[in-house]
Enzyme design. Structure first.
Site, PDB file in Angstrom:
ATOM      1  N   LYS A 206       0.837  -1.204   0.000  1.00 37.00           N
ATOM      2  CA  LYS A 206       0.000   0.000   0.000  1.00 37.00           C
ATOM      3  C   LYS A 206       0.882   1.268   0.000  1.00 37.00           C
ATOM      4  O   LYS A 206       2.094   1.169  -0.058  1.00 37.00           O
ATOM      5  CB  LYS A 206      -0.956  -0.043   1.198  1.00 37.00           C
TER       6      LYS A 206
HETATM    7  C1  PLP Z   1      -5.131  -4.540   1.571  1.00 35.62           C
HETATM    8  C2  PLP Z   1      -6.589  -4.480   1.574  1.00 35.62           C
HETATM    9  C3  PLP Z   1      -7.366  -4.807   2.700  1.00 35.62           C
HETATM   10  C4  PLP Z   1      -6.813  -5.447   3.924  1.00 35.62           C
HETATM   11  O1  PLP Z   1      -5.806  -4.752   4.556  1.00 35.62           O
HETATM   12  P1  PLP Z   1      -4.751  -5.552   5.449  1.00 35.62           P
HETATM   13  O2  PLP Z   1      -3.985  -4.427   6.109  1.00 35.62           O
HETATM   14  O3  PLP Z   1      -3.909  -6.386   4.541  1.00 35.62           O
HETATM   15  O4  PLP Z   1      -5.494  -6.367   6.445  1.00 35.62           O
HETATM   16  C5  PLP Z   1      -8.737  -4.625   2.631  1.00 35.62           C
HETATM   17  N1  PLP Z   1      -9.330  -4.159   1.523  1.00 35.62           N
HETATM   18  C6  PLP Z   1      -8.629  -3.856   0.412  1.00 35.62           C
HETATM   19  C7  PLP Z   1      -9.352  -3.330  -0.782  1.00 35.62           C
HETATM   20  C8  PLP Z   1      -7.241  -4.024   0.396  1.00 35.62           C
HETATM   21  O5  PLP Z   1      -6.564  -3.750  -0.719  1.00 35.62           O
END
Ligand code: PLP
Length: 401
Positions: free
Chosen positions: A199
């Site tokens: 991210k």
């Molecule tokens: C990455 C992601 C999540 C989950 O986040 P984590 O920190 O990995 O638990 C949820 N929704 C979307 C759309 C994502 O890309």
């Protein structure tokens, strides 16, 4: 014999790249490492003052009153569904083109995810598809700002107001994005950001909820830490310096100060990270926008994307191969392509719950044609050029002339 550059690596030619380029990855520098080490040498390693500092910094960045950090984005979504009061017999409307966690958070609370189809242009949940699904059981809408492009909040917030629904924004892709001049994180009732390494900024694992609602804020803090409070103003029983009370059922979803320190240090670089993502996306769009074989991402006039993902859509009618073969060919060129996402309800777990194929036709046809190409700030211009060269090589090979 010399390997040909034109021949696809899939058929024994020479790949465009010698080394594999992943689709996304973190960028950790010496300042990040020092920030983490400083915390390791300090008194607080778990949830302490640095957590609060990180929360304040994120709230300020997105223009929200409050923020609560969690051990992951998924944990944060679970907390948001809990404080929104999602329970058995409640329905929550969301998009199928997302990571499973968006809908799973509803299942954690015993609620029922209801999938609304996407807008074929933006790939985001379609407000027109949401409205007919609203009934007396509907409690929440979970939007996803897919790839970093905000969902259509004017229409969605109006619908939510009209029907008394809470909007939770899964903005795991959208830190730094804005809609009608407002930053994502300041629009929905609660907004989740993820700090997983792919991210925009990372804390290793981590997530956060931003909100303007003091009640939600208090409940998020409580849910994150066993439903226990030590705050004298909230305590119902006898007080004393040692006294604490468990007032709700909670979990341990706390973020450590080790992670928060990394997040604070990473946040300083967010503007530069976003600028790189935007620059590389522009380069991709410029390279492919006149192709008849591929469709570049449409950008809604109201929104400014944070470009978490860059997705190419294959125009099936002008290609001799399907997405899967093109995908394999690009992998062999050493370009780390990916598919985001399998419509959530097509996963075996959801199929076994009774969701049927054909539920969201736009989402299903999009899924068959998409390929995510590498996009992350640490890529070099040469990496971007390699991706463009590999896509052009593969697409021209399969093009129907
Ligand atoms: C990455 C992601 C999540 C989950 O986040 P984590 O920190 O990995 O638990 C949820 N929704 C979307 C759309 C994502 O890309």
């Amino acid at each position: 014999m010399e390997k040909s550059k034109d021949k696809l690596a899939l058929y024994g030619g020479q790949p465009i790249r010698d080394s594999y380029l992943p689709y996304g990855r973190q960028w950790i520098d010496e300042a990040d490492i020092k920030a983490v080490v400083d915390i390791l040498k300090s008194d607080f390693i778990t949830t302490g003052p640095t957590n609060f500092e990180f929360e304040q910094a994120i709230a300020e960045y997105v223009g929200a009153k409050y923020a609560v950090a969690f051990s992951s984005g998924t944990a944060a979504l679970h907390a948001a569904c809990s404080v929104a009061g999602v329970a058995e017999n409640d329905e929550v409307i969301t998009t199928p083109i997302t990571f499973a966690a968006s809908a799973n958070s509803v299942l954690f609370m015993g609620g029922t995810p209801v999938f609304a189809d996407i807008d074929p242009q933006t790939y985001n949940i379609s407000p027109d598809a949401i409205e007919p699904l609203i009934n007396s059981k509907t409690k929440v809408i979970i939007t996803v700002d897919f790839t970093g492009q905000p969902a259509e909040y004017d229409a969605i917030m109006t619908l939510a107001d009209k029907h008394g629904l809470i909007v939770i924004d899964d903005a795991a892709h959208a830190l730094g994005a804005s809609y009608n001049g407002k930053k994502i994180g300041s629009i929905a009732d609660m907004t989740m950001f993820s700090f997983h390494p792919v991210k925009h900024i990372t804390t290793g694992e981590g997530g956060i909820i931003t909100t303007d609602n003091k009640k939600f804020y208090d409940r998020l803090i409580s849910f994150r830490s066993h439903g226990i409070t030590r705050d004298p103003s909230k305590i119902k029983g006898k007080t004393g310096p040692w006294y604490y009370e468990m007032q709700d059922l909670g979990v341990n979803y706390r973020m450590t100060d080790i992670q928060a320190a990394l997040g604070l240090s990473q946040l300083k670089k967010l503007p530069a990270f976003l600028a790189k993502r935007k620059e590389y996306s522009r380069k991709y769009t410029k390279a492919f926008e006149n192709s008849t074989e591929i469709v570049t991402p449409y950008q809604h006039h109201d929104s400014s994307s944070s470009w978490h993902l860059y997705i190419l859509r294959m125009n099936g009618s002008s290609l001799k191969a399907d997405r899967n073969e093109i995908f394999r060919a690009l992998q062999k060129e050493n370009v780390g392509v990916n598919v985001h996402y399998i419509p959530v309800y097509l996963h075996p777990y959801y199929q076994q719950l009774g969701y049927k194929k054909g539920l969201c036709p736009q989402a299903e046809s999009l899924f068959k044609e998409i390929i995510t190409v590498p996009l992350f700030p640490k890529m070099t211009d040469a990496d971007v050029d390699d991706v463009i060269a590999a896509v052009k090589k593969v697409i021209s090979y399969y093009a129907i002339d």
